[in-house]
Scaffold this motif. Structure first.
Motif, PDB file in Angstrom:
ATOM      1  N   LEU A 268      13.498  -3.717 -10.465  1.00 37.43           N
ATOM      2  CA  LEU A 268      14.499  -4.757 -10.267  1.00 37.43           C
ATOM      3  C   LEU A 268      14.154  -5.519  -8.990  1.00 37.43           C
ATOM      4  CD1 LEU A 268      16.220  -1.933 -11.220  1.00 37.43           C
ATOM      5  CD2 LEU A 268      17.774  -3.786 -11.716  1.00 37.43           C
ATOM      6  N   ILE A 269      14.016  -6.827  -9.113  1.00 35.29           N
ATOM      7  CA  ILE A 269      13.647  -7.670  -7.975  1.00 35.29           C
ATOM      8  C   ILE A 269      14.713  -8.737  -7.808  1.00 35.29           C
ATOM      9  CG2 ILE A 269      11.946  -9.280  -7.052  1.00 35.29           C
ATOM     10  CD1 ILE A 269       9.835  -7.768  -8.747  1.00 35.29           C
TER      11      ILE A 269
ATOM     12  N   ALA B  84       1.784 -10.480  -5.324  1.00 38.25           N
ATOM     13  CA  ALA B  84       1.202  -9.903  -6.544  1.00 38.25           C
ATOM     14  C   ALA B  84       0.741  -8.466  -6.292  1.00 38.25           C
ATOM     15  CB  ALA B  84       0.039 -10.756  -7.033  1.00 38.25           C
ATOM     16  N   ARG B  85       0.193  -8.228  -5.141  1.00 40.04           N
ATOM     17  CA  ARG B  85      -0.240  -6.863  -4.784  1.00 40.04           C
ATOM     18  C   ARG B  85       0.962  -5.936  -4.664  1.00 40.04           C
ATOM     19  NH1 ARG B  85      -3.641  -5.508   0.649  1.00 40.04           N
ATOM     20  NH2 ARG B  85      -3.637  -3.252   0.429  1.00 40.04           N
ATOM     21  N   ALA B  86       2.034  -6.424  -4.061  1.00 37.24           N
ATOM     22  CA  ALA B  86       3.250  -5.618  -3.925  1.00 37.24           C
ATOM     23  C   ALA B  86       3.829  -5.289  -5.308  1.00 37.24           C
ATOM     24  CB  ALA B  86       4.280  -6.351  -3.068  1.00 37.24           C
ATOM     25  N   ILE B  87       3.839  -6.261  -6.213  1.00 37.79           N
ATOM     26  CA  ILE B  87       4.348  -6.025  -7.568  1.00 37.79           C
ATOM     27  C   ILE B  87       3.450  -5.032  -8.306  1.00 37.79           C
ATOM     28  CG2 ILE B  87       4.754  -7.105  -9.822  1.00 37.79           C
ATOM     29  CD1 ILE B  87       5.735  -9.597  -8.224  1.00 37.79           C
TER      30      ILE B  87
ATOM     31  N   GLY C  46      12.462  -8.979  -0.356  1.00 35.60           N
ATOM     32  CA  GLY C  46      11.284  -8.421   0.288  1.00 35.60           C
ATOM     33  C   GLY C  46       9.992  -9.124  -0.064  1.00 35.60           C
ATOM     34  N   LEU C  47       9.884  -9.599  -1.295  1.00 34.12           N
ATOM     35  CA  LEU C  47       8.632 -10.244  -1.709  1.00 34.12           C
ATOM     36  C   LEU C  47       8.350 -11.502  -0.901  1.00 34.12           C
ATOM     37  CD1 LEU C  47       8.634  -9.822  -5.585  1.00 34.12           C
ATOM     38  CD2 LEU C  47       7.202  -8.661  -3.907  1.00 34.12           C
TER      39      LEU C  47
ATOM     40  N   GLU D 193       0.858  -1.189   0.000  1.00 38.91           N
ATOM     41  CA  GLU D 193       0.000   0.000   0.000  1.00 38.91           C
ATOM     42  C   GLU D 193       0.894   1.240   0.000  1.00 38.91           C
ATOM     43  OE1 GLU D 193      -2.809  -0.043   3.248  1.00 38.91           O
ATOM     44  OE2 GLU D 193      -3.099  -2.192   3.048  1.00 38.91           O
ATOM     45  N   LEU D 194       1.550   1.496  -1.116  1.00 39.30           N
ATOM     46  CA  LEU D 194       2.508   2.596  -1.187  1.00 39.30           C
ATOM     47  C   LEU D 194       1.803   3.948  -1.184  1.00 39.30           C
ATOM     48  CD1 LEU D 194       4.963   1.075  -3.801  1.00 39.30           C
ATOM     49  CD2 LEU D 194       5.282   1.261  -1.322  1.00 39.30           C
TER      50      LEU D 194
END
Length: 151
Positions: free
Chosen positions: A147-148, A130-133, A122-123, A106-107
């Motif tokens: 970049l992950i 999926a929500r974070a991405i 972090g993922l 929730e940025l």
């Protein structure tokens, strides 16, 4: 529930903040240092560009980026854990990095706010990757890069 505690899992990263870097070294057999450097060297940062480092932990990627790209426009490092950010601020003393406590799912940034978004180890710690991405994509500028790095 404390702010540093993950809402869904209840895990409190403040409890491991002082040992987080050591844990990553042990889990990766020391390779995490090389992997982080390789990730930062793959960034196409130029003067004036804005970077967001999600799940910054103790700030290692943000610090490397600040050192490699001293003319970057803005580096923001976000983490859920206040204790992690406290350690990161100390390690980053004198560098041009803003630290923000928040949830990468929730940025609190506008769409297209950053030219580069990174997330290292972090993922694996969020209940809904999926929500974070999707949030990474939302805050990424058109033509920006994500970049992950994960195990």
């Amino acid at each position: 529930m404390k702010q540093s505690q993950n809402k869904q899992t209840g895990f409190d990263f403040d409890l491991i903040a002082n040992r987080y870097d050591l844990a990553n070294r042990m889990i990766s057999q020391g390779r995490d240092i090389h992997w982080r450097r390789k990730l930062v060297s793959a960034m196409t940062m130029r003067p004036g560009l804005r970077m967001l480092d999600l799940a910054t932990g103790t700030g290692e990627v943000a610090i490397l980026a600040a050192e490699q790209f001293p003319d970057s426009g803005e580096i923001t490092a976000l983490d859920y854990s206040g204790k992690m950010l406290e350690i990161a601020r100390k390690k980053a003393a004198g560098r041009k990095i803003s630290f923000v406590q928040g949830d990468m799912q929730e940025l609190a940034f506008a769409e297209g706010s950053f030219d580069c978004v990174s997330c290292v180890f972090g993922l694996r710690n969020v209940p809904d990757p999926a929500r974070a991405i999707a949030e990474m994509y939302r805050v990424l500028s058109r033509g920006g890069e994500a970049l992950i790095l994960e195990f």
